[in-house]
Design an enzyme around this catalytic site. Sequence first.
Site, PDB file in Angstrom:
ATOM      1  CG  HIS A   1       0.314   6.279  -0.672  1.00 12.05           C
ATOM      2  ND1 HIS A   1      -0.667   7.133  -1.117  1.00 12.05           N
ATOM      3  CD2 HIS A   1      -0.262   5.527   0.302  1.00 12.05           C
ATOM      4  CE1 HIS A   1      -1.799   6.896  -0.444  1.00 12.05           C
ATOM      5  NE2 HIS A   1      -1.576   5.920   0.420  1.00 12.05           N
TER       6      HIS A   1
ATOM      7  CD  GLU B   1      -5.558   5.612   0.437  1.00 13.46           C
ATOM      8  OE1 GLU B   1      -4.682   6.476   0.639  1.00 13.46           O
ATOM      9  OE2 GLU B   1      -5.620   4.567   1.094  1.00 13.46           O
TER      10      GLU B   1
ATOM     11  CG  HIS C   1      -1.820   1.174   1.343  1.00 12.13           C
ATOM     12  ND1 HIS C   1      -3.147   1.157   0.975  1.00 12.13           N
ATOM     13  CD2 HIS C   1      -1.571   2.434   1.769  1.00 12.13           C
ATOM     14  CE1 HIS C   1      -3.671   2.363   1.172  1.00 12.13           C
ATOM     15  NE2 HIS C   1      -2.732   3.156   1.659  1.00 12.13           N
ATOM     16  CD  GLU C   2       1.485   3.565   3.706  1.00 13.62           C
ATOM     17  OE1 GLU C   2       1.665   4.652   3.105  1.00 13.62           O
ATOM     18  OE2 GLU C   2       0.441   3.326   4.353  1.00 13.62           O
TER      19      GLU C   2
HETATM   20 ZN    ZN Z   1      -2.977   5.262   1.859  1.00 15.05          ZN
END
Ligand code: ZN
Length: 510
Positions: free
Chosen positions: A276, A302, A272-273
């Site tokens: 980003h 996101e 997830h990170e």
């Molecule tokens: Zn996030």
Amino acid sequence: MTANETKERLSRLKELLAEVSDLRNAGAVLYWDKQTQMPRGGAPARADHLTTIRRLAHERFTAPEIGELLAELEDYERSLPYDSDDASLLRVTRREYDQATRVPKDLVARMSQAGAEAYERWLVARSERRFGPFAPSLQQIVDLSRELGSALSGPGADPLDALIDLSEPGLTAAALDKLFAELRDGLVPLAGAISEKSSEGRDAPFRQRFEPERQLELARAAVGAIGFDLDDRGRQALSVHPFSTSFSPDDTRITTRTNENWLGPCLFGLLHEAGHGTYMQGIPVRFRRGPLGDGASAGLHESQSRLWENVVGRSREFWAFFLPVARAFFPAQLGSVTVEEAYVAANVVRPSLIRVEADEVTYNLHIMLRFELERAVFSGDLAVADLAEAWNDKVHSYLGITPPDDLTGVLQDIHWTERFGGSFQGYTIGNVAGVALYKKAAEANPGMEQDWARGDFSSLLGWMQTNVHAHGAKFKPEEVLRKATGDGLTAGPYLDHIREKYTGLYDLDA
Ligand code: ZN
């Protein structure tokens, strides 16, 4: 103004903005250190450092000289194409400058005071597991948030629109009404149908003892494979709440956490990170030290994290590639697990009370109920005192479960201790936009998913770099989506994707 005078003013503006950007990035380094390295004893001093540097950045950015330069450069801006770098820089800076200067200083001070108090009351309420002790503080936060909304948008306008606009330029509450209506119709029945099938034991392969250090190595292998540069342009650390930050496109930081009895949080958290992170590493270097050196919005940011965490990281093709890698790290735990079992384990849907623990299907319902409650409070249909009860009713009607107390209900998020309204929609926009962008990338790269099964994610990352990252913060999120997909923010592609995926996974009636 002569061409030369215009040039001089523009370069003066860029110089001032570069210093603001330096201050903000220095603050980001301090924050990163605070969350990942700092000993607890450093907290009081670090709070001073951060307060001072943020105040300096704010003062420099709201200085009258910036306003004057923006006014003097208006004709120049109008003479340029909308999507040129200079026109975009002036447009985005003006927007931010107007927002920052419209809010009276005393309101900022009152909000930070009320926020500190609300946080203390929130902790007390949490320890008692009931909303009562927090309610008067929340009422204050609601009143101040309404005042903030009016300061930003002027009297008569919907304060919620202005609060949403702070993180999603151009988006309105009415547009969110429409998006959530589509999601409600699609997701509530789907979540209900899935919850009738048992989820017990489906994630057993990931719920074993996994040595934390090796989990981290495995997660780093995953994010390296998808194309996040951990060698020369990125770093990874541990933190209690995973996050990502960036001080320049060539220096992007990501964190995760480990749970020794569950592989999910470390691996999917870092994916997830890193999602980003790919956005930040993909911002053109020419936008460094200025307002364009950022993503388009919280929601578009996101979209990239959820793309890599959910669309890719929870796909069958990803696990065809990644299971052998994971087996080499954890032969005892994963030696006899099949690709299909890993795919099933990565996609367990279980209605839960807590937003941050929610899965890909039910997550948006958690966001939707917060938005509906905020809307009801701002319109006067719901009193703050009745918020806990209204919360529980909505959880029951959307998820079929009821919180046993307010700790697992209305008190679970920290967001409302700071501001009421406009803080949550980015998560849902990310889910929806991430799938819409993926579908377009797949159209442009037939057979893309088969590349994933071989560990090659370059066509997807390349498409995102060209169609999303390359714009930096030049455009509003809706503009980026229209350029990239030909359509605005709509739930259609996401709902199709989710229905198809989970109809197969849970053997539902199509
Ligand atoms: Zn996030």
